[in-house]
Design a protein around this motif. Structure first.
Motif, PDB file in Angstrom:
ATOM      1  N   ARG A 147       0.804  -1.206   0.000  1.00 14.16           N
ATOM      2  CA  ARG A 147       0.000   0.000   0.000  1.00 14.16           C
ATOM      3  C   ARG A 147       0.850   1.275   0.000  1.00 14.16           C
ATOM      4  O   ARG A 147       0.600   2.210  -0.740  1.00 14.16           O
ATOM      5  CB  ARG A 147      -0.838  -0.014   1.280  1.00 14.16           C
ATOM      6  N   GLU A 148       1.871   1.271   0.857  1.00 14.02           N
ATOM      7  CA  GLU A 148       2.602   2.527   1.100  1.00 14.02           C
ATOM      8  C   GLU A 148       3.779   2.736   0.159  1.00 14.02           C
ATOM      9  O   GLU A 148       4.190   3.872  -0.064  1.00 14.02           O
ATOM     10  CB  GLU A 148       3.072   2.570   2.562  1.00 14.02           C
ATOM     11  N   HIS A 178       4.798   0.020  -2.742  1.00 11.67           N
ATOM     12  CA  HIS A 178       4.756  -0.604  -4.070  1.00 11.67           C
ATOM     13  C   HIS A 178       3.668   0.018  -4.967  1.00 11.67           C
ATOM     14  O   HIS A 178       3.954   0.368  -6.116  1.00 11.67           O
ATOM     15  CB  HIS A 178       4.558  -2.105  -3.927  1.00 11.67           C
ATOM     16  N   ALA A 179       2.457   0.141  -4.456  1.00 10.63           N
ATOM     17  CA  ALA A 179       1.372   0.693  -5.286  1.00 10.63           C
ATOM     18  C   ALA A 179       1.704   2.108  -5.778  1.00 10.63           C
ATOM     19  O   ALA A 179       1.463   2.412  -6.960  1.00 10.63           O
ATOM     20  CB  ALA A 179       0.044   0.659  -4.530  1.00 10.63           C
ATOM     21  N   PRO A 180       2.263   2.966  -4.926  1.00  8.65           N
ATOM     22  CA  PRO A 180       2.609   4.310  -5.433  1.00  8.65           C
ATOM     23  C   PRO A 180       3.626   4.274  -6.581  1.00  8.65           C
ATOM     24  O   PRO A 180       3.572   5.126  -7.476  1.00  8.65           O
ATOM     25  CB  PRO A 180       3.198   5.008  -4.197  1.00  8.65           C
ATOM     26  N   ILE A 181       4.528   3.309  -6.584  1.00  6.83           N
ATOM     27  CA  ILE A 181       5.468   3.191  -7.714  1.00  6.83           C
ATOM     28  C   ILE A 181       4.693   2.813  -8.978  1.00  6.83           C
ATOM     29  O   ILE A 181       4.874   3.401 -10.045  1.00  6.83           O
ATOM     30  CB  ILE A 181       6.568   2.137  -7.428  1.00  6.83           C
ATOM     31  N   ILE A 182       3.806   1.818  -8.851  1.00  3.98           N
ATOM     32  CA  ILE A 182       3.040   1.364 -10.023  1.00  3.98           C
ATOM     33  C   ILE A 182       2.179   2.504 -10.573  1.00  3.98           C
ATOM     34  O   ILE A 182       2.035   2.649 -11.791  1.00  3.98           O
ATOM     35  CB  ILE A 182       2.179   0.137  -9.653  1.00  3.98           C
ATOM     36  N   ARG A 183       1.642   3.308  -9.687  1.00  3.03           N
ATOM     37  CA  ARG A 183       0.780   4.409 -10.164  1.00  3.03           C
ATOM     38  C   ARG A 183       1.559   5.454 -10.964  1.00  3.03           C
ATOM     39  O   ARG A 183       0.957   6.304 -11.608  1.00  3.03           O
ATOM     40  CB  ARG A 183       0.061   5.065  -8.979  1.00  3.03           C
ATOM     41  N   ARG A 184       2.886   5.374 -10.921  1.00  4.46           N
ATOM     42  CA  ARG A 184       3.706   6.276 -11.741  1.00  4.46           C
ATOM     43  C   ARG A 184       4.020   5.694 -13.127  1.00  4.46           C
ATOM     44  O   ARG A 184       4.664   6.356 -13.944  1.00  4.46           O
ATOM     45  CB  ARG A 184       5.029   6.580 -11.004  1.00  4.46           C
ATOM     46  N   TYR A 185       3.555   4.448 -13.405  1.00  6.71           N
ATOM     47  CA  TYR A 185       3.787   3.872 -14.738  1.00  6.71           C
ATOM     48  C   TYR A 185       3.172   4.784 -15.796  1.00  6.71           C
ATOM     49  O   TYR A 185       2.013   5.199 -15.651  1.00  6.71           O
ATOM     50  CB  TYR A 185       3.097   2.510 -14.871  1.00  6.71           C
ATOM     51  N   PRO A 186       3.875   5.033 -16.896  1.00  8.31           N
ATOM     52  CA  PRO A 186       3.248   5.784 -17.988  1.00  8.31           C
ATOM     53  C   PRO A 186       2.122   4.944 -18.610  1.00  8.31           C
ATOM     54  O   PRO A 186       2.236   3.724 -18.689  1.00  8.31           O
ATOM     55  CB  PRO A 186       4.401   5.978 -18.988  1.00  8.31           C
ATOM     56  N   ALA A 187       1.035   5.616 -18.998  1.00 13.84           N
ATOM     57  CA  ALA A 187      -0.083   4.976 -19.714  1.00 13.84           C
ATOM     58  C   ALA A 187      -0.760   3.852 -18.917  1.00 13.84           C
ATOM     59  O   ALA A 187      -1.415   2.981 -19.499  1.00 13.84           O
ATOM     60  CB  ALA A 187       0.377   4.460 -21.085  1.00 13.84           C
ATOM     61  N   LEU A 242      -7.205  -5.368  -1.799  1.00 13.43           N
ATOM     62  CA  LEU A 242      -6.253  -4.633  -0.966  1.00 13.43           C
ATOM     63  C   LEU A 242      -6.482  -3.161  -1.277  1.00 13.43           C
ATOM     64  O   LEU A 242      -6.253  -2.727  -2.405  1.00 13.43           O
ATOM     65  CB  LEU A 242      -4.820  -5.034  -1.325  1.00 13.43           C
ATOM     66  N   GLY A 243      -6.985  -2.431  -0.335  1.00 11.21           N
ATOM     67  CA  GLY A 243      -7.230  -1.009  -0.584  1.00 11.21           C
ATOM     68  C   GLY A 243      -5.908  -0.277  -0.724  1.00 11.21           C
ATOM     69  O   GLY A 243      -5.272   0.024   0.269  1.00 11.21           O
TER      70      GLY A 243
END
Lengths: 105, 105
Positions: free
Chosen positions: A23-24, A26-35, B103-104
């Motif tokens: 949550r804190e 890994h997901a924020p890194i993925i949300r930076r993927y282009p497109a 997973l939120g």
């Protein structure tokens, strides 16, 4: 045609720590993927009373296979791969599911 | 809330025989599930030049977890489980992905 990058995470030793890291960090890194078109995180459950060897199914969606390849090769793509070491010690299976490659049935 | 039954089939020894059996025998059984909403069959590919241990991702979709449970307990549900012996000797991982259990992040 759409394509997904799918990560199947094995049951972690410490699910709470896993969830927190995902949550804190890994997901924020993925949300930076282009497109990036979507990130779907579903907890896996076993079937017919059996426990599931897989804990979490992460589906990272793109409009095309080309977008997926660009994202994996991007800076956040490389960073997310490196970050697996920090929380996926129980094992993870990575695969690409390309809607252009189906079993016609 | 929607739910999916997901089967992850390991690489078979004879992919052609696997495909034929899936197409001609297994998929027709699944299509008899009550309240089936969709069957998505995607060939898995490896990431970053690695081969994938998984050959096929089969996603069987329902409108609800209750519909999924009814389908698995139905006559075609039991039959499809039994049919795995006939073509999935290389191994298969079965899991339930319930959209109510995410997973939120």
């Amino acid at each position: 045609m759409a394509a997904r990058f799918i990560a199947l995470f094995n049951q972690p030793e410490d699910p709470e720590a896993f969830d927190r890291h995902y949550r804190e960090v890994h997901a924020p890194i993925i949300r930076r993927y282009p497109a990036l078109r979507g990130l779907r995180l579903t907890r896996a459950e076993g079937v017919a009373g059996r426990s599931s060897p897989i804990y979490l199914v992460a589906e990272v969606a793109f409009d095309s296979r080309a977008d997926l390849e660009v994202a994996l090769a991007s800076e956040p793509g490389v960073e997310s791969g490196r970050d697996l070491r920090n929380f996926a010690g129980a094992g993870v299976t990575l695969l690409i599911a390309d809607d252009a490659s189906t079993l016609g049935a």
